[in-house]
Design a protein around this motif. Structure first.
Motif, short mmCIF file in Angstrom:
data_model
loop_
_atom_site.label_atom_id
_atom_site.label_comp_id
_atom_site.label_asym_id
_atom_site.label_seq_id
_atom_site.Cartn_x
_atom_site.Cartn_y
_atom_site.Cartn_z
N ALA A 107 0.84 -1.21 0.00
CA ALA A 107 0.00 0.00 0.00
C ALA A 107 0.87 1.26 0.00
N LEU A 108 1.96 1.24 0.76
CA LEU A 108 2.88 2.37 0.78
C LEU A 108 3.48 2.59 -0.61
N ARG A 109 3.90 1.53 -1.23
CA ARG A 109 4.50 1.63 -2.57
C ARG A 109 3.49 2.16 -3.58
N ASP A 110 2.25 1.68 -3.52
CA ASP A 110 1.22 2.15 -4.44
C ASP A 110 0.91 3.63 -4.23
N ARG A 111 0.91 4.08 -2.96
CA ARG A 111 0.57 5.47 -2.64
C ARG A 111 1.72 6.41 -2.93
N GLU A 112 2.93 6.06 -2.52
CA GLU A 112 4.06 6.98 -2.60
C GLU A 112 4.93 6.84 -3.86
N PHE A 113 4.88 5.69 -4.49
CA PHE A 113 5.73 5.44 -5.66
C PHE A 113 4.94 4.81 -6.81
N PRO A 114 3.85 5.44 -7.23
CA PRO A 114 3.03 4.83 -8.29
C PRO A 114 3.78 4.69 -9.61
N ARG A 115 4.81 5.51 -9.83
CA ARG A 115 5.57 5.43 -11.07
C ARG A 115 6.41 4.15 -11.17
N LEU A 116 6.47 3.37 -10.08
CA LEU A 116 7.25 2.13 -10.10
C LEU A 116 6.41 0.90 -10.45
N ARG A 117 5.15 1.10 -10.77
CA ARG A 117 4.31 -0.07 -11.10
C ARG A 117 4.94 -0.85 -12.24
N GLY A 118 5.17 -2.13 -11.97
CA GLY A 118 5.77 -2.99 -12.98
C GLY A 118 7.28 -2.87 -13.10
N ILE A 119 7.91 -2.08 -12.21
CA ILE A 119 9.36 -1.87 -12.26
C ILE A 119 9.98 -2.29 -10.93
N THR A 120 11.12 -2.93 -10.98
CA THR A 120 11.91 -3.19 -9.78
C THR A 120 13.10 -2.26 -9.83
N TYR A 121 13.15 -1.31 -8.88
CA TYR A 121 14.20 -0.30 -8.86
C TYR A 121 15.27 -0.71 -7.85
N LEU A 122 16.50 -0.89 -8.30
CA LEU A 122 17.57 -1.39 -7.43
C LEU A 122 18.73 -0.41 -7.26
N ASP A 123 18.65 0.78 -7.81
CA ASP A 123 19.79 1.70 -7.80
C ASP A 123 19.73 2.71 -6.66
N HIS A 124 19.39 2.27 -5.45
CA HIS A 124 19.30 3.20 -4.32
C HIS A 124 20.65 3.76 -3.91
N ALA A 125 21.74 3.10 -4.27
CA ALA A 125 23.06 3.63 -3.94
C ALA A 125 23.39 4.85 -4.81
N GLY A 126 22.91 4.85 -6.03
CA GLY A 126 23.16 5.96 -6.94
C GLY A 126 22.19 7.11 -6.77
N SER A 127 20.96 6.80 -6.40
CA SER A 127 19.94 7.83 -6.28
C SER A 127 18.75 7.28 -5.51
N ALA A 128 18.28 8.02 -4.55
CA ALA A 128 17.09 7.62 -3.81
C ALA A 128 15.86 8.19 -4.51
N LEU A 129 14.81 7.41 -4.56
CA LEU A 129 13.57 7.89 -5.16
C LEU A 129 12.83 8.78 -4.16
N PHE A 130 12.19 9.81 -4.65
CA PHE A 130 11.41 10.68 -3.78
C PHE A 130 9.95 10.23 -3.81
N PRO A 131 9.30 10.22 -2.64
CA PRO A 131 7.90 9.81 -2.59
C PRO A 131 6.97 10.90 -3.12
N GLU A 132 5.78 10.51 -3.54
CA GLU A 132 4.79 11.44 -4.08
C GLU A 132 4.46 12.54 -3.08
N SER A 133 4.38 12.20 -1.78
CA SER A 133 4.02 13.21 -0.77
C SER A 133 5.09 14.31 -0.70
#
Length: 94
Positions: A31-57
């Motif tokens: 639910a958190l992923r759907d609410r805060e990171f809807p742009r990741l639907r269908g994607i597995t993002y693994l590059d947190h060392a290079g860049s952190a994703l910002f949440p929708e809020s």
């Protein structure tokens, strides 16, 4: 048994009554992923060392701030510059 790693199932069963475990708002990770990171639907993002994703809020709060305020050069002498200077000082000393 002491010294043995606790499984998630054992941890979950041992928590006190009424204790919430999860990612805020009583919701799970999905639910958190759907609410805060809807742009990741269908994607597995693994590059947190290079860049952190910002949440929708955060994106919404930031764009609302930019939409509602006029920020200027903090070293100039005008109203928008004073707002910028005051904002920087507030963040610096909080």
């Amino acid at each position: 048994m002491a010294g043995e790693p606790l499984s998630f199932r054992a941890f979950h069963a041992a928590r006190p009554a009424g204790c919430q475990y999860g990612y805020g708002h009583g919701e799970g990770l999905s639910a958190l992923r759907d609410r805060e990171f809807p742009r990741l639907r269908g994607i597995t993002y693994l590059d947190h060392a290079g860049s952190a994703l910002f949440p929708e809020s955060l994106l919404k709060a930031f764009t609302d701030d930019l939409r509602n305020n006029v920020y200027g050069n903090p070293h100039s002498q005008n109203i928008s510059s004073k707002l910028t200077y005051d904002t920087i000082e507030h963040v610096r000393y909080r």
